[in-house]
Design a protein around this motif. Structure first.
Motif, PDB file in Angstrom:
ATOM      1  N   LEU A 120      25.634  37.070  41.001  1.00 52.63           N
ATOM      2  CA  LEU A 120      27.093  37.172  41.088  1.00 52.63           C
ATOM      3  C   LEU A 120      27.507  38.108  42.222  1.00 52.63           C
ATOM      4  N   HIS A 174      29.553  37.121  46.046  1.00 48.63           N
ATOM      5  CA  HIS A 174      30.806  37.704  46.535  1.00 48.63           C
ATOM      6  C   HIS A 174      30.631  38.619  47.735  1.00 48.63           C
ATOM      7  N   SER A 205      34.632  45.361  37.116  1.00 45.38           N
ATOM      8  CA  SER A 205      35.721  44.426  37.428  1.00 45.38           C
ATOM      9  C   SER A 205      35.212  43.230  38.212  1.00 45.38           C
ATOM     10  N   LEU A 206      34.290  43.472  39.132  1.00 42.11           N
ATOM     11  CA  LEU A 206      33.720  42.392  39.925  1.00 42.11           C
ATOM     12  C   LEU A 206      32.942  41.421  39.035  1.00 42.11           C
ATOM     13  N   HIS A 207      32.211  41.953  38.064  1.00 44.95           N
ATOM     14  CA  HIS A 207      31.474  41.095  37.130  1.00 44.95           C
ATOM     15  C   HIS A 207      32.425  40.287  36.249  1.00 44.95           C
ATOM     16  N   ARG A 208      33.528  40.895  35.858  1.00 39.21           N
ATOM     17  CA  ARG A 208      34.513  40.171  35.030  1.00 39.21           C
ATOM     18  C   ARG A 208      35.341  39.206  35.874  1.00 39.21           C
ATOM     19  N   ARG A 209      35.252  39.375  37.203  1.00 35.69           N
ATOM     20  CA  ARG A 209      36.047  38.600  38.159  1.00 35.69           C
ATOM     21  C   ARG A 209      37.535  38.738  37.886  1.00 35.69           C
ATOM     22  N   ARG A 210      37.911  39.958  37.501  1.00 38.84           N
ATOM     23  CA  ARG A 210      39.309  40.248  37.223  1.00 38.84           C
ATOM     24  C   ARG A 210      39.570  41.705  37.588  1.00 38.84           C
ATOM     25  N   LEU A 257      39.246  40.283  48.876  1.00 38.24           N
ATOM     26  CA  LEU A 257      39.701  41.149  47.792  1.00 38.24           C
ATOM     27  C   LEU A 257      40.933  41.959  48.207  1.00 38.24           C
TER      28      LEU A 257
END
Length: 190
Positions: free
Chosen positions: A31, A35, A71-76, A100
């Motif tokens: 992941l 990104h 936050s990056l892992h949650r994509r939020r 971003l």
């Protein structure tokens, strides 16, 4: 002692470990690599770190970066303050996560900077690439020419020449009549 952070990812998603200060965090290399060119090179590039069990990220604010990774892992990304949005902008630039900043800037423009955040914001924005729009927004947040000059004076060692020039140019146009000379005597120096 080392801290361990539960980043609420299923164990099958976590495929590597990063060490940030005294904190170790499990991450999805797939992941992060998707990104970020930085993480793609770290995990899959021809560097020695690729074979290390735990990859260390140095010279970074520990708690803020762990929150950024989560936050990056949650994509939020949900910002709870202007400071967290500015930190996210800095991390996105440092770790090569294009796009971003397009999420951060609208949030910033919907909010205002308190006087105690002006210097932090200016220095933070100076450290990211393609920063003209964010610096222009920050400059709209100064309540007066005197405050702009005070912060600029205090921040000079930390700012690039380009940012200093932009501050002076915008400061002159925002706070002076076009035919009026700027009165530099308002700022007392040590």
């Amino acid at each position: 002692s080392e801290n361990s952070i539960d980043n609420s990812l299923p164990t099958e998603v976590c495929s590597d470990f990063l060490k940030i200060g005294s904190t170790s965090i499990s991450v999805s290399r797939e992941l992060l690599s998707l990104h970020s060119d930085f993480f793609s090179n770290l995990f899959y590039g021809q560097f020695i770190e690729r074979n290390q069990e735990v990859k260390e990220i140095k010279d970074i604010a520990e708690a803020e970066f762990v929150e950024f990774l989560q936050s990056l892992h949650r994509r939020r990304f949900e910002f709870d303050s202007v400071k967290s949005a500015l930190d996210t902008l800095g991390f996105a630039d440092r770790f090569l996560i294009p796009g971003l900043s397009h999420r951060v800037l609208p949030y910033l423009k919907e909010n205002s900077l308190s006087e105690d955040m002006l210097e932090y914001a200016l220095i933070s924005a100076d450290r990211v690439s393609n920063n003209e729009e964010i610096i222009a927004w920050i400059l709209t947040q100064f309540p007066s020419k005197a405050k702009l000059l005070e912060i600029l004076h205090d921040s000079l060692p930390s700012l690039s020449n380009e940012t200093i020039q932009m501050c002076l140019k915008v400061g002159i146009s925002n706070y002076c009549h076009p035919h009026q000379k700027m009165d530099w005597g308002e700022l007392e120096t040590d």
